[in-house]
Design a protein around this motif. Sequence first.
Motif, PDB file in Angstrom:
ATOM      1  N   UNK A 199       7.276  28.580  17.089  1.00 53.52           N
ATOM      2  CA  UNK A 199       8.550  27.906  17.278  1.00 53.52           C
ATOM      3  C   UNK A 199       9.348  28.535  18.412  1.00 53.52           C
ATOM      4  N   UNK A 200       9.131  29.809  18.676  1.00 58.95           N
ATOM      5  CA  UNK A 200       9.846  30.517  19.725  1.00 58.95           C
ATOM      6  C   UNK A 200       9.130  30.306  21.057  1.00 58.95           C
ATOM      7  N   UNK A 201       9.821  29.782  22.088  1.00 52.98           N
ATOM      8  CA  UNK A 201       9.164  29.508  23.368  1.00 52.98           C
ATOM      9  C   UNK A 201       8.655  30.766  24.066  1.00 52.98           C
ATOM     10  N   UNK A 202       9.202  31.928  23.697  1.00 56.01           N
ATOM     11  CA  UNK A 202       8.728  33.170  24.288  1.00 56.01           C
ATOM     12  C   UNK A 202       7.480  33.698  23.579  1.00 56.01           C
ATOM     13  N   UNK A 203       7.128  33.044  22.471  1.00 58.33           N
ATOM     14  CA  UNK A 203       5.999  33.520  21.669  1.00 58.33           C
ATOM     15  C   UNK A 203       5.060  32.365  21.343  1.00 58.33           C
ATOM     16  N   UNK A 204       4.459  31.749  22.378  1.00 59.44           N
ATOM     17  CA  UNK A 204       3.573  30.607  22.135  1.00 59.44           C
ATOM     18  C   UNK A 204       2.286  30.971  21.402  1.00 59.44           C
ATOM     19  N   UNK A 232       6.392  36.542  31.166  1.00 60.93           N
ATOM     20  CA  UNK A 232       5.361  35.738  30.522  1.00 60.93           C
ATOM     21  C   UNK A 232       5.501  35.822  29.017  1.00 60.93           C
ATOM     22  N   UNK A 233       4.608  35.190  28.266  1.00 66.76           N
ATOM     23  CA  UNK A 233       4.690  35.163  26.805  1.00 66.76           C
ATOM     24  C   UNK A 233       4.572  36.540  26.168  1.00 66.76           C
ATOM     25  N   UNK A 234       5.155  36.657  25.000  1.00 72.97           N
ATOM     26  CA  UNK A 234       5.034  37.857  24.171  1.00 72.97           C
ATOM     27  C   UNK A 234       3.588  37.992  23.723  1.00 72.97           C
ATOM     28  N   UNK A 272       3.738  43.807  23.634  1.00 76.05           N
ATOM     29  CA  UNK A 272       3.649  43.770  25.087  1.00 76.05           C
ATOM     30  C   UNK A 272       4.020  42.355  25.542  1.00 76.05           C
ATOM     31  N   UNK A 273       3.838  42.094  26.820  1.00 75.81           N
ATOM     32  CA  UNK A 273       3.942  40.755  27.384  1.00 75.81           C
ATOM     33  C   UNK A 273       2.776  40.610  28.354  1.00 75.81           C
ATOM     34  N   UNK A 274       2.586  39.415  28.891  1.00 77.71           N
ATOM     35  CA  UNK A 274       1.498  39.220  29.850  1.00 77.71           C
ATOM     36  C   UNK A 274       1.702  40.126  31.063  1.00 77.71           C
TER      37      UNK A 274
END
Length: 248
Positions: free
Chosen positions: A30-35, A145-147, A156-158
């Motif tokens: 649901x979170x756009x930062x966590x696809x 980038x995504x989580x 981390x993130x990408x």
Amino acid sequence: MNYTNMLSHVRLCAAAAAVLVLTGCATTANNPQDPLEGYNRAVYSFNDAVDRTVLKPTATAYKKVVPGFAQTGVNNFFGNLSDAWSSINNFLQGKGEAGATDFGRVAVNSTFGIFGLLDIASEAGMQKHNEDFGQTLGKWGVPSGPYLILPLLGPSTVRDTAALPADFAGDIWTYKTPVNWRNVGTGVRIIDKRATLLDASGLMEDAALDRYEFLRDGYLQRRQSQVYDGNVPRQADDVAEPAPSETK
């Protein structure tokens, strides 16, 4: 498994995780930062199991058995090593004064501080900075980038995952010989770091209804603050916060 093989395994895991992100697998968040929330929660559960069965008990015993001054010495020693890479990243970000300060910290602590066991530089008013290559990429304008949660390594993130090879290469302890000393030191470093987080993790377990979301949101906010040195632009802050309809 020696340190070199372990490092190669970690890099392989990180690369595989990044591939999953780029191919858009498990997009059920649901979170756009966590696809990749479905995938991330699975890795989080694995990491949490390893922590509960191995790392946390070991760190708890370490904190109880090892004298406080020795724990401080271990923390200072590895913190001194990290100041060297932090200095380089400060220079890469155009922060000359901070880079010079971190370089000075290494010089002072490595000599007067007995190879970094004592943090003389902080006592002298030389502020410590914690900069890594992920922050440098962010300073250069590379989006986070995504989580992404990495096996064993955690949040981390990408962008930060892509920065890991440089961070590993910039870690002075990576080149320590003989290998058995390097492996022992790496183990002590991990346990000491986990020991410093015992109180914080206990509070999180008691307070958070969803520890995964608590960890994710805290990590993303902290990383954004680190990239902007605490002065997050309003536009970036707006992007980082999901709209009310997107929250659970």
